[in-house]
Design a protein around this motif. Structure first.
Motif, PDB file in Angstrom:
ATOM      1  N   ILE B 177       0.838  -1.202   0.000  1.00  0.00           N
ATOM      2  CA  ILE B 177       0.000   0.000   0.000  1.00  0.00           C
ATOM      3  C   ILE B 177       0.877   1.258   0.000  1.00  0.00           C
ATOM      4  N   ASN B 178       0.512   2.228  -0.790  1.00  0.00           N
ATOM      5  CA  ASN B 178       1.218   3.502  -1.011  1.00  0.00           C
ATOM      6  C   ASN B 178       2.427   3.331  -1.939  1.00  0.00           C
ATOM      7  N   TYR B 195      -5.424   3.205  -9.940  1.00  0.00           N
ATOM      8  CA  TYR B 195      -6.054   2.015  -9.346  1.00  0.00           C
ATOM      9  C   TYR B 195      -6.590   1.060 -10.402  1.00  0.00           C
ATOM     10  N   ASP B 267      -4.996   9.391   4.968  1.00  0.00           N
ATOM     11  CA  ASP B 267      -5.688   8.265   5.581  1.00  0.00           C
ATOM     12  C   ASP B 267      -6.504   8.827   6.738  1.00  0.00           C
ATOM     13  N   TYR B 345      -6.267   7.486   0.263  1.00  0.00           N
ATOM     14  CA  TYR B 345      -6.173   6.038   0.403  1.00  0.00           C
ATOM     15  C   TYR B 345      -7.436   5.405  -0.176  1.00  0.00           C
ATOM     16  N   TRP B 350      -8.194  -1.378  -1.752  1.00  0.00           N
ATOM     17  CA  TRP B 350      -7.289  -2.176  -0.919  1.00  0.00           C
ATOM     18  C   TRP B 350      -8.035  -3.241  -0.133  1.00  0.00           C
ATOM     19  N   ARG B 354      -5.828  -6.194  -1.133  1.00  0.00           N
ATOM     20  CA  ARG B 354      -4.769  -6.227  -0.140  1.00  0.00           C
ATOM     21  C   ARG B 354      -4.090  -7.595  -0.059  1.00  0.00           C
TER      22      ARG B 354
END
Lengths: 283, 367, 495
Positions: B177-178, B195, B267, B345, B350, B354
């Motif tokens: 993530i990020n 995305y 976030d 975020y 995610w 994830r």
């Protein structure tokens, strides 16, 4: 000076000394990390290494500030408080039922001895993360997750193998004619236990207790899973300190813990010798 | 913690009000450290002064909050009354039915001008269960005293991947993530397609390849304190962490470090009410939340920590840092100067990807 | 009698260990195959899928979507739809948000009109009590099985979440099922239910025109076009059984597919890699311990007891020192700004800019774990070597053997029992290590335990965590058994 046999050659002698040097290095490897943190814990700075002042033995390079911090910070205080109220109780539980079981196990008529032994020793062998995960789910279910009782029970289980091992060790070679003699002289089983068996196995019980104590006192994985923040122990605080912000206070804690282990180790050594003397195994 | 941090109101006030209401203990789960301290000063202490019958018990289990809450609920044995969680976890808790669905307009205070809470929070209401508190960001910072950079300073996020102009070790988080978003952005993917691209196998491959260009130069962190320490030691020259950590490093420790606000990732952190609270406790929690998430309280929190208040109406009320005495506004991720190029975020993405991308990322790391 | 007495002494402890240790672990391991969630939450959908052959030409039918609607609507009401979404998302990314977003839109399918119309025909439908009596009557008459099943499941799911089932408000989906089933059965067969319920149904039938048929497939595809994706349905049908091998397959980098079990693509293979790494590093650590532990044990065994005891204490001290203290010490020593690097820089062996990376990688884990586990190698070696009479080697030497030959042919074979015991013990302890790799392992020095912890406390994929744990535990138990054979567990010595 070492005495060499007549057939020893020059090579043998060289090898003899080289071998000692190798062993010396291994012992250095064993002790170095433990020894190095002792002076560093008196570091006046916030660093993890020897400052020039320290190397010059300048008193300004040393201070007790990390120890002060240890005894003043509420986080460490709680951790200490919890460690000292969990470990002794867990030890008590594992020693009391562990000793009984060890006595049963060392009798000749014990059925399924091997299988039972395997089960009782297993907490020492099963990877901690598996034990911790299992207990996490189970204790959540019965409402013991995050409670004092839960951690004490979990730690008591981990201490059991040590009690079993040390106590059965003192009982091997135990002369059963002593109990028979005691019985034939009119003593009841309870009296026989306390007058005959107990003094003989006591060293084993105490050293088992010390093992169980250090196991609980040093345990972190189970505490992380079964515990909660208000039950954090010294190892928990050290673990999060090592993972988060490495502060020199950890070295002060480490030094205190090393002192504690030296004490415990001395006790175990003395007990072992006493036990061997009493059973006449060694002069 | 429970025993010592029980902040019992003084006996005097207690006696005075003892007859008026029955006492209640509320277990509040949060992150500990500076963050909990800012909450206690901004919300809990004022509330306890007003309500001597309420005692808060602070539990610092938020890092394992989701797992513990799930185990508790599976067991039907709930001991928490209010839980602080990051938005991604709130979504999971909400998905699992572990957090209560809330109507923020019904239970929270409107802004002083009467704007309903839901509008005041705006886009930050990313889950039906979330009661937002603060906006924080994961952002890149760099040392401004690196000799090898010959006076050049990073201007955009792609400096992270520019080993030629900005040589030296990088510090990045040990999770996709990020990092994946930044890599794609610097591999030339337009921001609004990131995305979409990252959802494809090729896109994930592209991101990992881009990260591969700096893999040998990167120290991967799993706790946000690590890059702060490494940046202070000069072990890393440029790296990511939470903006609050960088703020402390720069303003408290005075390290020669600057924040590169470009492509910071917003976030959200907020409260959830665990599902299945008894009515009386639930009521006490909601009363507290009504107070603790109002415009003034959220603004107050920013005096103690450099995270942006979640309500738009709080922004003008943010003042000086309580101890450092610096104006906090310009240090918040939400400040207009800092938020020219921001990622929010992408929680939905995610939540879906994830696990999948994490496996690929960890496998890539292991090679 | 004596047998019984001995056994009774052991019983309390045995029960304690079984209940608070062995039981919980076995219970956790069951999570690795347990998969009730999918079939419990989507029973109708799963039943239809089971009967169908989801091949290349397969298209999701109207019936399938109709079943999915009922399943999902009940699930949404008890907030189980996102849980099943998360479960399926482990197998196929995207399902979590599909279930979540569909759940949000589901009431837009037209069900509200059904409920409204029925309630307007007879307001008593609004109350749960009426429904309970009605369903009881249906059960007696064996009529409208779908409605009965839907109502009972809805009630049961709520009860499982400790909701008071008598205070529930009948959900829209129940009205939809009722109306559709009643319309399809027709009036003649409903008379058996008996008054007043049959009259209530007759009212509904009389107003059949008021209920506009719901186009399920169209509605679902309108919510999200992913619902037409065949792959999605393949995933649902592959993971719908109540017990699954899915987690185990996943933990050895395989996966289920329509054509049976297949390997994951190279880039997604993680767990075999970590298992191999755990084993390889544990073996290496074990060998390191052997190589540096053997000479020390030899020295101690050949010294007079008094001197040996002093050295023994030096071996035992690290053993008694907190694991975290030793890990902390290595962190301090090995880190880039740490003691060893500082020393190397100050004596000019390395430049200040080229400090060695000795921690947060495999090297760090190996050094720290070798140190931590070394006593477990030395102690068994020592206890075996102490029993080897020195006269054998002397005899060999005097017969002309070189020192190497004498060692290789005479001494070493006699010490093998200790070597075996020490190696198995160190290896068992090493493969399950968690704390040290977590703290000094960095990116490539972590073990399978760390991944198990990640799944238990962070990703919440408890099934996968349990499957990985089961595999690890199986290996450990095998080694434990070997150890038992080799030395006997009751022969373990602690100093």
């Amino acid at each position: 000076m070492a005495r060499f046999p007549a057939y020893a050659s020059g090579w043998d002698k060289t090898w003899h000394y080289a071998f000692r040097i190798i062993c010396g290095l291994v012992f250095a490897f064993l002790m170095f990390p433990i020894l190095v943190i002792l002076p560093l814990s008196f570091n006046a700075g916030n660093l993890f290494t020897f400052t020039p002042e320290m190397l010059r033995f300048d008193p300004d390079g040393y201070s007790l500030r990390h120890y002060r911090n240890l005894f003043q910070s509420p986080d460490w205080q709680i951790a200490m408080y919890n460690s000292f109220r969990i470990a002794p109780v867990a030890t008590l539980v594992s020693v009391s039922i562990g000793t009984l079981a060890a006595i049963g196990l060392s009798q000749r008529h014990m059925p399924f001895k091997q299988a039972i032994m395997a089960i009782l020793i297993s907490p020492m062998i099963v990877p901690l993360i598996i034990s911790a995960a299992g207990m996490f789910f189970f204790y959540s279910r019965i409402g013991l997750q995050g409670t004092y009782v839960g951690i004490v029970l979990a730690h008591a289980v981990l201490g059991v193998p040590f009690v079993i091992i040390t106590v059965t060790a003192t009982l091997t070679g135990f002369d059963h004619s002593l109990t028979r003699a005691s019985a034939s002289l009119g003593a009841g089983p309870v009296k026989t236990f306390f007058k005959i068996q107990m003094p003989l196995i006591l060293p084993g019980v105490i050293s088992g207790a010390l093992f169980a104590f250090i196991t609980s006192f040093d345990e972190v994985v189970i505490v992380l899973f079964v515990g909660s923040a208000d039950l954090k122990t010294l190892p928990w605080e050290m673990f999060s300190g090592l993972r988060e912000q490495l502060s020199p206070t950890i070295l002060a804690v480490a030094t205190v813990l090393v002192a504690l282990s030296v004490m415990l180790l001395t006790c175990v050594e003395l007990l072992r010798r006493r036990s061997q003397r009493m059973r006449g195994l060694e002069p | 913690m429970r025993r010592l941090s029980k902040l019992v109101a003084t006996a005097f006030i207690g006696l005075f009000f003892a007859s008026s209401a029955s006492a209640i203990d509320l277990t509040v789960v949060s992150w500990g450290g500076a963050y909990s301290a800012s909450q206690i000063k901004a919300y809990h202490e004022p509330w306890m002064e007003m309500n001597p019958d309420v005692t808060f018990i602070y539990d610092e289990s938020a890092p394992e909050g989701v797992a513990k809450l799930r185990a508790m609920s599976e067991a039907g044995n709930l001991t928490w009354d209010l839980v602080d969680a990051i938005a991604a976890d709130v979504i999971r808790l909400c998905d699992e039915g572990l957090a209560e669905v809330v109507d923020v307009d019904e239970i929270l205070a409107p802004a002083p001008d009467g704007t309903p809470a839901s509008e005041d929070f705006g886009d930050l209401l990313v889950s039906d269960c979330l009661i937002p508190q603060i906006v924080y960001s994961t952002v890149v910072a760099y040392r401004n005293d690196v000799n090898e950079w010959e006076g050049r300073l990073p201007e955009d996020i792609c400096a992270l991947f520019d080993l030629e102009n900005f040589p030296g070790k990088r510090g990045l988080e040990k999770r996709p993530i990020n990092n994946m978003e930044w890599a794609l952005l610097c591999a030339g993917v337009p921001k609004d397609e990131v995305y979409e691209v990252l959802a494809t196998d090729e896109g994930q491959q592209m991101a990992l390849e881009k990260l591969g260009t700096i893999k040998d130069e990167t120290i991967w962190w799993s706790s946000a304190a690590e890059p702060r320490q490494q940046m202070a030691d000069g072990e890393i020259k440029i790296g990511s962490s939470y903006n609050g950590r960088w703020f402390d490093l720069i303003n408290v420790d005075g390290a020669p470090v600057e924040i590169l606000w470009d492509a910071q990732v917003f976030d959200i952190d907020g409260w959830i009410i665990p599902t299945g609270l008894p009515a009386e406790r639930r009521e006490a929690v909601i009363e507290f939340l009504h107070f603790a998430t109002d415009t003034q309280r959220l603004a107050d929190q920013a005096k103690f920590i450099s995270y942006g208040p979640a309500r738009m109406s709080s922004a003008p009320l943010v003042g000086m840092h309580a101890e450092l005495g610096i104006e906090m506004g310009p240090h918040l991720p939400t400040d207009p100067n800092n938020s020219k190029n921001v990622f929010v975020y992408n929680f939905d993405f995610w939540a879906d990807y994830r696990d999948d991308i994490d496996v690929k990322f960890q496998a890539w790391l292991a090679n | 009698m004596q047998k019984l007495r001995a056994f009774l002494l052991v019983v309390p402890l045995l029960l304690f260990v079984l209940l608070s240790f062995v039981g919980p672990i076995i219970d956790m391991l069951f999570r690795s195959v347990e998969n009730y969630l999918v079939s419990d939450t989507l029973p109708r959908t799963v039943a239809i899928l089971d009967d169908e052959d989801v091949n290349e030409d397969w298209q999701p039918s109207e019936d399938l979507f109709s079943a999915l609607y009922v399943d999902l609507a009940i699930a949404v009401d008890v907030k189980a739809h996102t849980r099943v979404g998360s479960r399926l998302n482990y197998e196929r990314s995207g399902i979590a948000s599909l279930f979540r977003s569909t759940g949000r839109k589901l009431s837009g399918i037209g069900s509200r009109d059904y409920a409204k119309t029925v309630k307007s025909l007879n307001p008593s439908w609004e109350g749960i009590e009426h429904w309970q009596q009605f369903v009881a009557a249906l059960e007696n008459a064996n009529a409208l099985p779908n409605t009965t099943a839907a109502f009972r499941q809805w009630q049961r799911d709520h009860a499982a979440r400790r909701t008071d089932v008598n205070s529930l408000e009948p959900q829209d989906v129940l009205f939809v099922v009722l109306v559709e089933e009643a319309l399809s059965v027709g009036e003649g067969r409903l008379a058996a239910i008996g008054s007043p319920h049959s009259d209530n149904l007759a009212e509904i039938l009389a107003n059949a025109a008021a209920f506009e048929p719901i186009e399920y497939k169209e509605a679902f595809l309108g919510f999200d076009k992913k619902w037409a994706d065949r792959e999605l349905w393949v995933t649902v049908s592959l993971y719908s059984s109540r017990l699954t091998s899915g987690y185990f397959l996943n933990s050895i980098d395989l996966k289920k597919s329509e054509d049976g079990i297949e390997a994951r693509p190279e880039r997604e293979r993680l767990y075999t890699k970590i298992f191999m790494r755990t084993f390889a590093m544990s073996i290496f650590i074990t060998l390191c311990c052997l190589v540096i532990g053997y000479p020390v044990a030899y020295l101690m065994a050949n010294l007079p007891t008094k001197h040996a005891n002093i050295l023994l204490i030096l071996v035992l001290l690290p053993f008694w020192t907190s694991l975290l203290v030793r890990t902390a010490a290595w962190k301090v020593l090995l880190q880039e700004q740490g003691v060893i690097n500082d020393i190397l820089v100050s004596i000019g062996l390395i430049g200040d800019l080229n400090r060695l990376a000795m921690i947060n990688n495999q090297l760090g884990t190996i050094i720290a774990m070798t140190h931590i586990l070394l006593p477990f190698m030395i102690l068994p070696l020592f206890s075996v070597m102490r029993t080897i009479p020195p006269s054998f080697v002397i005899a060999a030497r005097s017969l002309g053997a070189t020192p190497v030959t004498a060692f290789r042919r005479v001494y070493f074979p006699q010490s093998l029992a200790g070597v075996g015991a020490g190696m198995v013990l160190v290896f068992i302890l090493a493969i399950g290590y968690y704390i040290t790799p977590e703290l000094v392992g960095g990116t490539n020095g972590t073990f399978i335990s760390n991944r198990i912890a990640y799944h238990i406390s962070s990703s919440l994929n408890w099934g996968l965590g349990a499957a990985l744990a089961t595999i690890l535990l199986a290996v450990v138990i095998m080694l434990y058994w070997t150890y038992d054979r080799l030395v006997g567990i009751d022969n373990v010595k602690l100093g």
